[in-house]
Design an enzyme around this catalytic site. Structure first.
Site, PDB file in Angstrom:
ATOM      1  N   ASP A 252      -4.079   6.054   6.027  1.00 18.48           N
ATOM      2  CA  ASP A 252      -4.487   7.341   6.587  1.00 18.48           C
ATOM      3  C   ASP A 252      -5.589   7.060   7.619  1.00 18.48           C
ATOM      4  OD1 ASP A 252      -4.668  10.172   6.700  1.00 18.48           O
ATOM      5  OD2 ASP A 252      -6.199  10.212   5.158  1.00 18.48           O
TER       6      ASP A 252
ATOM      7  N   ASP B 281      -0.283  11.173  -5.260  1.00 13.59           N
ATOM      8  CA  ASP B 281      -0.689  12.313  -6.091  1.00 13.59           C
ATOM      9  C   ASP B 281      -1.452  13.378  -5.319  1.00 13.59           C
ATOM     10  OD1 ASP B 281      -3.127  10.788  -5.661  1.00 13.59           O
ATOM     11  OD2 ASP B 281      -4.019  11.999  -7.253  1.00 13.59           O
TER      12      ASP B 281
ATOM     13  N   GLU C  50       0.843  -1.200   0.000  1.00 13.01           N
ATOM     14  CA  GLU C  50       0.000   0.000   0.000  1.00 13.01           C
ATOM     15  C   GLU C  50       0.880   1.253   0.000  1.00 13.01           C
ATOM     16  OE1 GLU C  50      -2.587   1.687  -0.405  1.00 13.01           O
ATOM     17  OE2 GLU C  50      -4.157   0.908   0.871  1.00 13.01           O
ATOM     18  N   ASP C  51       0.352   2.362  -0.476  1.00 13.92           N
ATOM     19  CA  ASP C  51       1.128   3.607  -0.450  1.00 13.92           C
ATOM     20  C   ASP C  51       1.073   4.266   0.933  1.00 13.92           C
ATOM     21  OD1 ASP C  51      -1.568   4.235  -0.771  1.00 13.92           O
ATOM     22  OD2 ASP C  51      -1.259   5.702  -2.366  1.00 13.92           O
TER      23      ASP C  51
HETATM   24  P1  5GP Z   1      -7.582   5.882   3.997  1.00 10.99           P
HETATM   25  O1  5GP Z   1      -8.685   5.003   3.484  1.00 10.99           O
HETATM   26  O2  5GP Z   1      -6.598   5.172   4.868  1.00 10.99           O
HETATM   27  O3  5GP Z   1      -8.118   7.120   4.662  1.00 10.99           O
HETATM   28  O4  5GP Z   1      -6.845   6.468   2.752  1.00 10.99           O
HETATM   29  C1  5GP Z   1      -6.097   5.690   1.930  1.00 10.99           C
HETATM   30  C2  5GP Z   1      -5.875   6.334   0.587  1.00 10.99           C
HETATM   31  O5  5GP Z   1      -6.096   7.746   0.604  1.00 10.99           O
HETATM   32  C3  5GP Z   1      -4.442   6.144   0.210  1.00 10.99           C
HETATM   33  O6  5GP Z   1      -4.242   4.910  -0.453  1.00 10.99           O
HETATM   34  C4  5GP Z   1      -4.187   7.362  -0.662  1.00 10.99           C
HETATM   35  O7  5GP Z   1      -4.572   7.088  -1.979  1.00 10.99           O
HETATM   36  C5  5GP Z   1      -5.090   8.431  -0.085  1.00 10.99           C
HETATM   37  N1  5GP Z   1      -4.366   9.304   0.855  1.00 10.99           N
HETATM   38  C6  5GP Z   1      -4.478   9.371   2.204  1.00 10.99           C
HETATM   39  N2  5GP Z   1      -3.649  10.280   2.743  1.00 10.99           N
HETATM   40  C7  5GP Z   1      -2.981  10.807   1.697  1.00 10.99           C
HETATM   41  C8  5GP Z   1      -1.944  11.794   1.603  1.00 10.99           C
HETATM   42  O8  5GP Z   1      -1.441  12.388   2.571  1.00 10.99           O
HETATM   43  N3  5GP Z   1      -1.498  12.072   0.338  1.00 10.99           N
HETATM   44  C9  5GP Z   1      -1.989  11.453  -0.780  1.00 10.99           C
HETATM   45  N4  5GP Z   1      -1.471  11.804  -1.940  1.00 10.99           N
HETATM   46  N5  5GP Z   1      -2.950  10.515  -0.717  1.00 10.99           N
HETATM   47  C10 5GP Z   1      -3.434  10.196   0.509  1.00 10.99           C
END
Ligand code: 5GP
Length: 175
Positions: free
Chosen positions: A103, A159, A99-100
């Site tokens: 969050d 991105d 995973e990248d």
């Molecule tokens: P989550 O579901 O954990 O809130 O978010 C996951 C996805 O949100 C990540 O795979 C990514 O694509 C995007 N995301 C969350 N935080 C960031 C951030 O700080 N920068 C970017 N570019 N994408 C984020």
């Protein structure tokens, strides 16, 4: 994020590559004698996936999945959809989701449950970045490249509105 400009470098390419070597060695040890099935999450994890692939010495298959919880802006909708599913069968396999960033954890929790339904032997998570201060759901990555504070990070696959993915380092947006 109206007047967004690229901030300082948080992690250089060299730092990231070194961390990929360390985690790759750990994974090779943890799965000694076993095959792994690496699932990269597009598009954000593409550079990290390539780094991890080069450093995991086990027999490995690779596959990709596309999930989305974000629209084109930087706020989460909280709704996750699978836009492209795996091509291969993970039944009985050691899946590692690459995973990248984790969050709120919403995407990862959904992905983990989605893949667990197919009865793999195991599922672990390897993320380039972790923002623990933002977590809303209970999910934890097994391998973490770096923890970051509450910044909107970009670069190295990540991105903002489809831009900055090709930066060869991790930075953040100011603005
Ligand atoms: P989550 O579901 O954990 O809130 O978010 C996951 C996805 O949100 C990540 O795979 C990514 O694509 C995007 N995301 C969350 N935080 C960031 C951030 O700080 N920068 C970017 N570019 N994408 C984020």
């Amino acid at each position: 994020m109206e007047n967004n400009t690229v901030g300082k470098i948080l992690f250089t390419r060299e730092q990231i590559e070194k961390r990929a070597e360390e985690i790759g060695a750990q994974i090779a040890k943890d799965y000694e004698g076993e095959e792994v099935y690496l699932v990269g999450t597009l598009r954000g994890a593409v550079m990290w996936m390539a780094d991890m692939m080069k450093n995991i010495t086990n027999d490995a298959e690779i596959d990709f999945i596309v999930a989305s919880s974000y629209g084109s802006a930087s706020t989460t909708s909280g709704v996750v959809k699978i836009k492209k599913d795996l091509d291969g069968d993970i039944y009985g396999k050691n899946v590692i989701i690459i995973e990248d960033i984790v969050d709120t954890g919403t995407t990862l929790k959904f992905l983990k449950e989605h893949l667990a339904d197919r009865n793999p032997k195991s599922i672990k998570i390897c993320t380039l970045l972790d923002k623990p201060s933002r977590r809303l759901v209970d999910v934890k990555a097994d391998y973490v490249g770096f923890e970051v504070e509450n910044l909107f990070v970009i670069g190295y696959g990540l991105d903002y509105d489809q831009k900055y993915r090709n930066l060869p380092y991790i930075s953040y947006l100011e603005g």
